[in-house]
Design an enzyme around this catalytic site. Sequence first.
Site, mmCIF file in Angstrom:
data_model
loop_
_atom_site.group_PDB
_atom_site.id
_atom_site.type_symbol
_atom_site.label_atom_id
_atom_site.label_comp_id
_atom_site.label_asym_id
_atom_site.label_seq_id
_atom_site.Cartn_x
_atom_site.Cartn_y
_atom_site.Cartn_z
ATOM 1 N N TYR A 29 118.707 -20.912 25.881
ATOM 2 C CA TYR A 29 117.968 -20.378 26.911
ATOM 3 C C TYR A 29 118.342 -20.924 28.123
ATOM 4 O O TYR A 29 117.809 -20.856 29.043
ATOM 5 C CB TYR A 29 116.576 -20.657 26.606
ATOM 6 C CG TYR A 29 116.005 -19.631 25.773
ATOM 7 C CD1 TYR A 29 115.481 -18.146 25.977
ATOM 8 C CD2 TYR A 29 115.434 -19.901 24.471
ATOM 9 C CE1 TYR A 29 114.956 -17.268 25.143
ATOM 10 C CE2 TYR A 29 114.879 -18.957 23.630
ATOM 11 C CZ TYR A 29 114.684 -17.828 23.946
ATOM 12 O OH TYR A 29 113.899 -16.904 23.132
ATOM 13 N N GLU A 44 124.955 -14.163 21.858
ATOM 14 C CA GLU A 44 123.949 -14.633 21.196
ATOM 15 C C GLU A 44 124.222 -14.577 19.779
ATOM 16 O O GLU A 44 123.694 -15.343 19.125
ATOM 17 C CB GLU A 44 122.638 -13.869 21.620
ATOM 18 C CG GLU A 44 122.185 -14.189 22.917
ATOM 19 C CD GLU A 44 121.053 -13.208 23.460
ATOM 20 O OE1 GLU A 44 120.571 -13.526 24.809
ATOM 21 O OE2 GLU A 44 120.569 -12.441 23.053
ATOM 22 N N LYS A 56 110.275 -15.210 16.397
ATOM 23 C CA LYS A 56 109.731 -16.495 17.014
ATOM 24 C C LYS A 56 108.873 -17.194 16.035
ATOM 25 O O LYS A 56 108.327 -16.549 15.084
ATOM 26 C CB LYS A 56 109.283 -16.203 18.415
ATOM 27 C CG LYS A 56 110.317 -15.696 19.162
ATOM 28 C CD LYS A 56 109.964 -15.320 20.614
ATOM 29 C CE LYS A 56 110.918 -14.996 21.588
ATOM 30 N NZ LYS A 56 110.497 -14.764 23.023
ATOM 31 N N HIS A 107 112.705 -11.948 20.001
ATOM 32 C CA HIS A 107 113.603 -11.881 21.046
ATOM 33 C C HIS A 107 114.376 -10.632 20.937
ATOM 34 O O HIS A 107 114.842 -10.257 19.895
ATOM 35 C CB HIS A 107 114.399 -13.093 20.874
ATOM 36 C CG HIS A 107 115.632 -13.069 21.889
ATOM 37 N ND1 HIS A 107 115.685 -13.231 23.420
ATOM 38 C CD2 HIS A 107 117.099 -12.658 21.579
ATOM 39 C CE1 HIS A 107 116.871 -13.089 23.685
ATOM 40 N NE2 HIS A 107 117.734 -12.632 22.822
ATOM 41 N N ASN A 148 105.778 -14.423 22.131
ATOM 42 C CA ASN A 148 105.790 -12.891 21.977
ATOM 43 C C ASN A 148 106.532 -12.340 21.009
ATOM 44 O O ASN A 148 107.205 -11.277 20.931
ATOM 45 C CB ASN A 148 106.372 -12.314 23.554
ATOM 46 C CG ASN A 148 107.434 -12.751 23.879
ATOM 47 O OD1 ASN A 148 108.151 -13.388 22.954
ATOM 48 N ND2 ASN A 148 107.948 -12.284 24.869
HETATM 49 P P1 GDP Z 1 112.749 -10.872 27.351
HETATM 50 O O1 GDP Z 1 113.939 -10.561 27.682
HETATM 51 O O2 GDP Z 1 111.770 -9.831 27.417
HETATM 52 O O3 GDP Z 1 112.366 -11.658 26.318
HETATM 53 O O4 GDP Z 1 112.178 -11.776 28.630
HETATM 54 P P2 GDP Z 1 112.559 -12.807 29.545
HETATM 55 O O5 GDP Z 1 114.323 -12.835 29.419
HETATM 56 O O6 GDP Z 1 112.236 -12.722 30.977
HETATM 57 O O7 GDP Z 1 112.147 -14.445 29.184
HETATM 58 C C1 GDP Z 1 112.513 -14.876 27.979
HETATM 59 C C2 GDP Z 1 111.288 -15.508 27.219
HETATM 60 O O8 GDP Z 1 110.875 -16.402 27.886
HETATM 61 C C3 GDP Z 1 110.488 -14.518 26.909
HETATM 62 O O9 GDP Z 1 110.614 -13.756 25.711
HETATM 63 C C4 GDP Z 1 109.012 -15.302 26.627
HETATM 64 O O10 GDP Z 1 109.122 -15.904 25.329
HETATM 65 C C5 GDP Z 1 109.484 -16.538 27.671
HETATM 66 N N1 GDP Z 1 108.608 -16.158 28.888
HETATM 67 C C6 GDP Z 1 108.696 -15.187 29.999
HETATM 68 N N2 GDP Z 1 108.067 -15.488 30.776
HETATM 69 C C7 GDP Z 1 107.008 -16.496 30.602
HETATM 70 C C8 GDP Z 1 106.187 -17.121 31.123
HETATM 71 O O11 GDP Z 1 105.682 -16.659 32.180
HETATM 72 N N3 GDP Z 1 105.535 -17.842 30.539
HETATM 73 C C9 GDP Z 1 105.860 -18.665 29.285
HETATM 74 N N4 GDP Z 1 105.431 -19.624 28.495
HETATM 75 N N5 GDP Z 1 106.947 -18.004 28.706
HETATM 76 C C10 GDP Z 1 107.579 -17.119 29.337
#
Ligand code: GDP
Length: 138
Positions: A50, A127, A10, A116, A113
């Site tokens: 997304y 993807e 990222k 991805h 974070n």
């Molecule tokens: P992943 O599969 O571990 O990447 O997690 P998710 O699919 O739940 O979320 C996708 C992405 O959205 C995450 O990698 C984060 O970059 C972002 N994200 C998830 N939860 C949050 C949040 O509470 N706040 C913000 N700003 N970004 C979030």
Amino acid sequence: MSDITFTMVKPTAVANGHAGAILAKITEGGFRISAMKMLRLSIAEAEAFYAVHKDRPFFGELTQFMSSGPIVAAVLEKENAVEDYRKLIGATNPAEAAEGTIRKQFATSIGENAVHGSDSNDNAEIEAGFFFGFKDMF
Ligand code: GDP
């Protein structure tokens, strides 16, 4: 042929110069990079990628962030690639990520974070296809 997963380094992790170290952890973890490129997503592309999160409260923040600078996108090949890569990257929130994981080492917050990783084999195919054509995967 092994399973595949899809990853992105990222924007913050790229900007902080961590792409090389992250790719080293990926290959040391037994993954083969079968496609890779550096690019910057437009907002519209980040929104399309997304789309599954479009009703989540952080959607605007996420798509702004993901289009804020260059990323490194890659397709990774390994037996059990999706699950093993989720283990290597660690929990979504780096505060909860296990020691030794990519997010523990390189992520700065739940939003920024570091990487991805696909969450299913079907999504890995979708993807990878979002970024790479058949001729781009080796
Ligand atoms: P992943 O599969 O571990 O990447 O997690 P998710 O699919 O739940 O979320 C996708 C992405 O959205 C995450 O990698 C984060 O970059 C972002 N994200 C998830 N939860 C949050 C949040 O509470 N706040 C913000 N700003 N970004 C979030």
